[in-house]
Write a protein that holds these residues in place. Sequence first.
Motif, PDB file in Angstrom:
ATOM      1  N   GLN A  54      40.393  26.543  49.741  1.00 18.21           N
ATOM      2  CA  GLN A  54      40.800  25.659  47.891  1.00 18.21           C
ATOM      3  C   GLN A  54      41.703  26.833  47.975  1.00 18.21           C
ATOM      4  O   GLN A  54      42.273  26.334  47.020  1.00 18.21           O
ATOM      5  CB  GLN A  54      39.351  26.238  47.329  1.00 18.21           C
ATOM      6  CG  GLN A  54      38.493  25.376  47.373  1.00 18.21           C
ATOM      7  CD  GLN A  54      37.200  25.614  45.862  1.00 18.21           C
ATOM      8  OE1 GLN A  54      37.054  25.942  45.203  1.00 18.21           O
ATOM      9  NE2 GLN A  54      35.912  25.203  47.017  1.00 18.21           N
ATOM     10  N   ALA A  55      41.987  27.970  47.842  1.00 19.16           N
ATOM     11  CA  ALA A  55      43.205  28.628  47.508  1.00 19.16           C
ATOM     12  C   ALA A  55      44.014  28.281  47.920  1.00 19.16           C
ATOM     13  O   ALA A  55      44.373  27.314  49.253  1.00 19.16           O
ATOM     14  CB  ALA A  55      42.436  30.408  47.372  1.00 19.16           C
ATOM     15  N   VAL A  56      45.737  28.794  47.066  1.00 25.27           N
ATOM     16  CA  VAL A  56      46.574  28.033  47.173  1.00 25.27           C
ATOM     17  C   VAL A  56      47.758  28.934  48.459  1.00 25.27           C
ATOM     18  O   VAL A  56      48.322  28.320  49.323  1.00 25.27           O
ATOM     19  CB  VAL A  56      47.731  28.301  45.714  1.00 25.27           C
ATOM     20  CG1 VAL A  56      48.669  27.245  46.649  1.00 25.27           C
ATOM     21  CG2 VAL A  56      46.892  27.319  44.806  1.00 25.27           C
ATOM     22  N   VAL A  95      44.148  34.827  53.099  1.00 21.61           N
ATOM     23  CA  VAL A  95      42.973  34.548  51.674  1.00 21.61           C
ATOM     24  C   VAL A  95      42.115  36.227  52.355  1.00 21.61           C
ATOM     25  O   VAL A  95      41.759  37.177  50.808  1.00 21.61           O
ATOM     26  CB  VAL A  95      41.580  33.436  52.312  1.00 21.61           C
ATOM     27  CG1 VAL A  95      40.457  33.936  51.356  1.00 21.61           C
ATOM     28  CG2 VAL A  95      42.777  32.679  51.210  1.00 21.61           C
ATOM     29  N   ARG A 143      45.631  30.020  54.582  1.00 23.41           N
ATOM     30  CA  ARG A 143      43.880  30.745  55.013  1.00 23.41           C
ATOM     31  C   ARG A 143      44.021  32.092  55.833  1.00 23.41           C
ATOM     32  O   ARG A 143      43.358  32.953  54.991  1.00 23.41           O
ATOM     33  CB  ARG A 143      44.017  29.746  56.290  1.00 23.41           C
ATOM     34  CG  ARG A 143      42.667  28.598  55.226  1.00 23.41           C
ATOM     35  CD  ARG A 143      42.070  27.607  55.970  1.00 23.41           C
ATOM     36  NE  ARG A 143      41.468  26.583  55.287  1.00 23.41           N
ATOM     37  CZ  ARG A 143      41.563  24.743  56.422  1.00 23.41           C
ATOM     38  NH1 ARG A 143      41.818  24.915  57.227  1.00 23.41           N
ATOM     39  NH2 ARG A 143      41.512  24.180  55.139  1.00 23.41           N
ATOM     40  N   ASP A 178      45.524  33.432  41.810  1.00 22.33           N
ATOM     41  CA  ASP A 178      44.727  32.170  42.613  1.00 22.33           C
ATOM     42  C   ASP A 178      44.103  32.369  42.685  1.00 22.33           C
ATOM     43  O   ASP A 178      43.278  31.652  42.527  1.00 22.33           O
ATOM     44  CB  ASP A 178      45.961  31.904  43.602  1.00 22.33           C
ATOM     45  CG  ASP A 178      45.770  30.300  44.169  1.00 22.33           C
ATOM     46  OD1 ASP A 178      45.114  29.439  43.867  1.00 22.33           O
ATOM     47  OD2 ASP A 178      45.638  30.110  45.468  1.00 22.33           O
ATOM     48  N   VAL A 179      43.269  33.644  43.445  1.00 18.87           N
ATOM     49  CA  VAL A 179      42.269  33.751  44.439  1.00 18.87           C
ATOM     50  C   VAL A 179      40.705  33.994  43.329  1.00 18.87           C
ATOM     51  O   VAL A 179      39.734  33.346  43.373  1.00 18.87           O
ATOM     52  CB  VAL A 179      42.132  35.055  45.824  1.00 18.87           C
ATOM     53  CG1 VAL A 179      40.688  35.551  46.004  1.00 18.87           C
ATOM     54  CG2 VAL A 179      43.189  34.183  46.741  1.00 18.87           C
ATOM     55  N   LEU A 188      37.045  29.358  50.034  1.00 16.84           N
ATOM     56  CA  LEU A 188      38.059  30.169  50.423  1.00 16.84           C
ATOM     57  C   LEU A 188      39.357  30.006  50.422  1.00 16.84           C
ATOM     58  O   LEU A 188      40.468  29.475  50.261  1.00 16.84           O
ATOM     59  CB  LEU A 188      37.595  31.689  49.340  1.00 16.84           C
ATOM     60  CG  LEU A 188      38.546  31.832  48.760  1.00 16.84           C
ATOM     61  CD1 LEU A 188      39.022  31.751  47.123  1.00 16.84           C
ATOM     62  CD2 LEU A 188      38.548  34.150  48.151  1.00 16.84           C
ATOM     63  N   VAL A 195      39.912  30.763  41.870  1.00 17.39           N
ATOM     64  CA  VAL A 195      39.256  30.151  42.208  1.00 17.39           C
ATOM     65  C   VAL A 195      37.689  30.393  42.239  1.00 17.39           C
ATOM     66  O   VAL A 195      37.060  29.447  42.366  1.00 17.39           O
ATOM     67  CB  VAL A 195      39.933  29.558  43.939  1.00 17.39           C
ATOM     68  CG1 VAL A 195      38.687  28.846  45.152  1.00 17.39           C
ATOM     69  CG2 VAL A 195      41.353  28.620  43.784  1.00 17.39           C
ATOM     70  N   VAL A 196      37.815  31.640  42.286  1.00 17.89           N
ATOM     71  CA  VAL A 196      35.976  31.853  43.372  1.00 17.89           C
ATOM     72  C   VAL A 196      36.106  32.635  41.395  1.00 17.89           C
ATOM     73  O   VAL A 196      34.892  32.067  41.194  1.00 17.89           O
ATOM     74  CB  VAL A 196      36.584  33.582  43.122  1.00 17.89           C
ATOM     75  CG1 VAL A 196      35.416  34.549  43.545  1.00 17.89           C
ATOM     76  CG2 VAL A 196      37.108  33.487  44.728  1.00 17.89           C
ATOM     77  N   THR A 209      48.903  35.731  43.844  1.00 13.41           N
ATOM     78  CA  THR A 209      48.121  34.818  44.738  1.00 13.41           C
ATOM     79  C   THR A 209      46.748  35.732  44.554  1.00 13.41           C
ATOM     80  O   THR A 209      46.099  35.760  44.292  1.00 13.41           O
ATOM     81  CB  THR A 209      48.212  35.660  46.642  1.00 13.41           C
ATOM     82  OG1 THR A 209      49.158  36.897  45.700  1.00 13.41           O
ATOM     83  CG2 THR A 209      49.903  35.316  47.538  1.00 13.41           C
ATOM     84  N   TRP A 210      47.313  36.832  44.195  1.00 19.57           N
ATOM     85  CA  TRP A 210      46.074  37.345  43.495  1.00 19.57           C
ATOM     86  C   TRP A 210      45.236  36.426  41.883  1.00 19.57           C
ATOM     87  O   TRP A 210      44.168  36.164  42.581  1.00 19.57           O
ATOM     88  CB  TRP A 210      45.828  39.006  42.197  1.00 19.57           C
ATOM     89  CG  TRP A 210      46.165  39.874  43.535  1.00 19.57           C
ATOM     90  CD1 TRP A 210      46.383  39.841  44.777  1.00 19.57           C
ATOM     91  CD2 TRP A 210      46.098  41.317  43.279  1.00 19.57           C
ATOM     92  NE1 TRP A 210      46.910  40.937  45.408  1.00 19.57           N
ATOM     93  CE2 TRP A 210      46.624  42.272  44.663  1.00 19.57           C
ATOM     94  CE3 TRP A 210      45.659  42.100  42.239  1.00 19.57           C
ATOM     95  CZ2 TRP A 210      46.591  43.266  44.556  1.00 19.57           C
ATOM     96  CZ3 TRP A 210      45.910  43.508  42.501  1.00 19.57           C
ATOM     97  CH2 TRP A 210      46.111  43.984  43.441  1.00 19.57           C
TER      98      TRP A 210
END
Length: 149
Positions: free
Chosen positions: A59-61, A67, A64, A38-39, A56, A42-43, A35-36
């Motif tokens: 767009q992130a997997v 996030v 919401r 992925d975020v 974010l 994206v950023v 998860t980290w």
Amino acid sequence: MPDDDIRAWAALLRTHAAVLPKLERALVKTGLPLTWYDVLLVVNAAPDRRLRMTELGRQAVVSRERVSRVVSELEREGLMERQPNPDDKRSSFAAITPEGRKRLKSAAPTYLAAVARHYLAHLDPDEIAVIATALSRVVEAEEAATAGQ
């Protein structure tokens, strides 16, 4: 629903369920949970390496709802920071820090090798192209429908 329709949907779900835990296990040694990663990914790809939290979330997997929690975890580790949005006092940006970029870059080879080993190795280049095109079409249509709501 025709059998092939159900089969396609079931295969997508089963692939996700089979591959994701293996990616998570591969990333453990990098110190970045999936998860980290992925975020941060994206950023890092965003203009100025920052995104509004709402964007974010789109767009992130990760969900919401998660996030904000993930960004808070990344902030505590010094990998990301929240920045006020000067144009909208109600929103903020999530921005990757230099340390976040360093850790993302360090974890990337492990992540990419795991994707290659547990997913791409089972497909030929034509299949990869078809899957990418087809699933991108679904994502774009669903995102457009959500944006219109």
